[in-house]
Design an enzyme around this catalytic site. Structure first.
Site, PDB file in Angstrom:
ATOM      1  N   CYS A  92      -4.221  -1.324  -2.266  1.00 40.17           N
ATOM      2  CA  CYS A  92      -4.338   0.120  -2.441  1.00 40.17           C
ATOM      3  C   CYS A  92      -5.162   0.313  -3.711  1.00 40.17           C
ATOM      4  O   CYS A  92      -4.789  -0.191  -4.773  1.00 40.17           O
ATOM      5  CB  CYS A  92      -2.941   0.719  -2.611  1.00 40.17           C
ATOM      6  SG  CYS A  92      -2.938   2.469  -3.039  1.00 40.17           S
TER       7      CYS A  92
ATOM      8  N   ASP B  42       0.865  -1.191   0.000  1.00 43.73           N
ATOM      9  CA  ASP B  42       0.000   0.000   0.000  1.00 43.73           C
ATOM     10  C   ASP B  42       0.893   1.230   0.000  1.00 43.73           C
ATOM     11  O   ASP B  42       2.093   1.140   0.255  1.00 43.73           O
ATOM     12  CB  ASP B  42      -0.911  -0.004   1.244  1.00 43.73           C
ATOM     13  CG  ASP B  42      -1.842   1.215   1.294  1.00 43.73           C
ATOM     14  OD1 ASP B  42      -2.414   1.566   0.248  1.00 43.73           O
ATOM     15  OD2 ASP B  42      -1.980   1.826   2.363  1.00 43.73           O
ATOM     16  N   SER B  43       0.268   2.381  -0.223  1.00 44.83           N
ATOM     17  CA  SER B  43       1.020   3.640  -0.149  1.00 44.83           C
ATOM     18  C   SER B  43       1.391   3.964   1.300  1.00 44.83           C
ATOM     19  O   SER B  43       2.221   4.824   1.536  1.00 44.83           O
ATOM     20  CB  SER B  43       0.166   4.767  -0.717  1.00 44.83           C
ATOM     21  OG  SER B  43      -1.001   4.911   0.072  1.00 44.83           O
TER      22      SER B  43
ATOM     23  N   HIS C 216      -7.499   2.979   3.249  1.00 49.00           N
ATOM     24  CA  HIS C 216      -7.363   3.740   4.500  1.00 49.00           C
ATOM     25  C   HIS C 216      -8.725   3.978   5.166  1.00 49.00           C
ATOM     26  O   HIS C 216      -8.793   4.205   6.367  1.00 49.00           O
ATOM     27  CB  HIS C 216      -6.744   5.118   4.228  1.00 49.00           C
ATOM     28  CG  HIS C 216      -5.255   5.109   4.054  1.00 49.00           C
ATOM     29  ND1 HIS C 216      -4.642   4.589   2.941  1.00 49.00           N
ATOM     30  CD2 HIS C 216      -4.252   5.561   4.857  1.00 49.00           C
ATOM     31  CE1 HIS C 216      -3.318   4.740   3.060  1.00 49.00           C
ATOM     32  NE2 HIS C 216      -3.065   5.323   4.216  1.00 49.00           N
TER      33      HIS C 216
ATOM     34  N   GLU D  49      -3.056   8.671   8.347  1.00 49.79           N
ATOM     35  CA  GLU D  49      -1.589   8.613   8.456  1.00 49.79           C
ATOM     36  C   GLU D  49      -1.102   9.519   9.593  1.00 49.79           C
ATOM     37  O   GLU D  49      -0.049   9.306  10.163  1.00 49.79           O
ATOM     38  CB  GLU D  49      -0.932   9.010   7.122  1.00 49.79           C
ATOM     39  CG  GLU D  49      -1.172   8.016   5.990  1.00 49.79           C
ATOM     40  CD  GLU D  49      -0.375   6.713   6.119  1.00 49.79           C
ATOM     41  OE1 GLU D  49       0.677   6.697   6.771  1.00 49.79           O
ATOM     42  OE2 GLU D  49      -0.845   5.690   5.559  1.00 49.79           O
TER      43      GLU D  49
ATOM     44  N   CYS E 152     -10.956   3.116  -0.775  1.00 50.60           N
ATOM     45  CA  CYS E 152      -9.577   3.426  -0.390  1.00 50.60           C
ATOM     46  C   CYS E 152      -9.327   2.598   0.857  1.00 50.60           C
ATOM     47  O   CYS E 152     -10.160   2.588   1.777  1.00 50.60           O
ATOM     48  CB  CYS E 152      -9.428   4.909  -0.077  1.00 50.60           C
ATOM     49  SG  CYS E 152      -7.822   5.339   0.635  1.00 50.60           S
TER      50      CYS E 152
HETATM   51  N1  DGL Z   1      -4.870   3.430   0.574  1.00 53.74           N
HETATM   52  C1  DGL Z   1      -4.798   3.883  -0.741  1.00 53.74           C
HETATM   53  C2  DGL Z   1      -5.978   3.514  -1.603  1.00 53.74           C
HETATM   54  O1  DGL Z   1      -6.612   2.516  -1.322  1.00 53.74           O
HETATM   55  C3  DGL Z   1      -4.225   5.200  -1.117  1.00 53.74           C
HETATM   56  C4  DGL Z   1      -4.112   6.335  -0.203  1.00 53.74           C
HETATM   57  C5  DGL Z   1      -3.218   7.374  -0.798  1.00 53.74           C
HETATM   58  O2  DGL Z   1      -1.999   7.119  -0.798  1.00 53.74           O
HETATM   59  O3  DGL Z   1      -3.679   8.397  -1.313  1.00 53.74           O
HETATM   60  O4  DGL Z   1      -6.289   4.163  -2.561  1.00 53.74           O
END
Ligand code: DGL
Length: 275
Positions: A77, A14-15, A190, A156, A188
């Protein structure tokens, strides 16, 4: 790449820390599997970046992961799935799963009025990947999409339970409230970390859908089908971040409910790619 073995690991990338929502579900459904997780926290968020840059960053993580014996890779991600899934699949000999198809499938199972909302980063929403996946499964579906760029920094930044998070989430989701959706895809990884304020803002009549369960279930089916399920009693997971291991460990501990050891990694840069 050598033929995968049952004892090989599952890589999850993931990012940043968002993919932990998928990792936790993979560990729950597949408790004997070894997970190697990489979060590119130093370059998070990916959401506002151009697609070609997200693809290159994703390939840099994949290059790092190639030193391990892997039997599957999960791009946990949505932004990276939209930008790089096909490219990564074309370069690896093991199954590569994204999170968009599973998320779309989960929503189709739940919606009764065929009105589905999707929230995600700018990159994911701009790609139209959810609309395409949902329409492929159900051509008659109506989709309402909304980019929520303020959400990832809340996670984050370790502020998921704060009053500020509740306020920002409620304000951002306001445009979706009059659409008549009966289910909302957290597009997302997150966002499940913000599930409480999101469901509070949307109300009880809207089902909140995360792709984590469906992705882990798909992974389980693939491993079973390929006779690759592990029988390790106590797998030793590894967590890597390109950012601060302390910050990452705090978010992970909050999500897993127990401390984890986090290692720092510097990714080798790749030349910009177009394919
Ligand atoms: N968690 C990521 C996603 O599912 C990306 C969050 C990000 O880096 O902008 O898109």
């Amino acid at each position: 790449m050598m033929n995968p073995l049952r004892s090989d690991a599952i890589a999850i990338l993931d990012s940043g820390a968002g993919g932990l929502t998928v990792a936790r579900e993979v560990m729950r459904q597949l408790p004997r599997e070894t997970v190697i997780y990489v979060g590119d926290t130093a370059r998070c968020p990916y959401g506002p970046r151009p697609e070609s840059e997200v693809r290159r960053f994703t390939l840099e993580i994949v290059q790092f992961l190639m030193q391990f014996r892997l039997k599957a890779l999960v791009i946990a991600c949505n932004t990276a799935t939209a930008a790089a899934l096909e490219t990564v699949r074309s370069r690896l000999a093991v199954p590569v799963l994204g999170v968009i198809e599973p998320g779309a499938r989960a929503a189709i199972k739940v919606t009764k009025r065929n009105r589905v909302g999707v929230i995600g980063t700018q990159g994911t929403i701009r790609s139209g990947a959810y609309e395409k996946a949902l329409r492929r499964l159900h051509p008659g579906i109506t989709v309402f999409s909304l980019a929520c760029p303020a959400f990832v920094p809340l996670v984050e930044g370790g502020k998921r339970g704060s009053e500020e998070a509740g306020r920002i989430v409620a304000e951002t989701l306001e445009p979706l409230k009059e659409t008549g959706i009966d289910s909302l895809i957290l597009g997302c990884t997150h966002y499940p970390l913000l599930a409480d304020p999101i469901s509070c803002a949307m109300g009880e009549s809207v089902a909140i859908i995360s792709s984590a369960e469906e992705t882990a279930a798909e992974l389980s089916t693939i491993l079973q089908h390929q006779n690759l399920l592990s029988d390790i009693e106590t797998p030793r997971h590894r967590f890597f971040t390109t950012g601060s291991p302390e910050t990452f460990a705090r978010i992970a501990e909050d999500w897993f409910g127990h401390p984890i050891h986090v290692e720092q990694v510097a990714l080798e840069p790749l030349e910009p790619v177009t394919g």
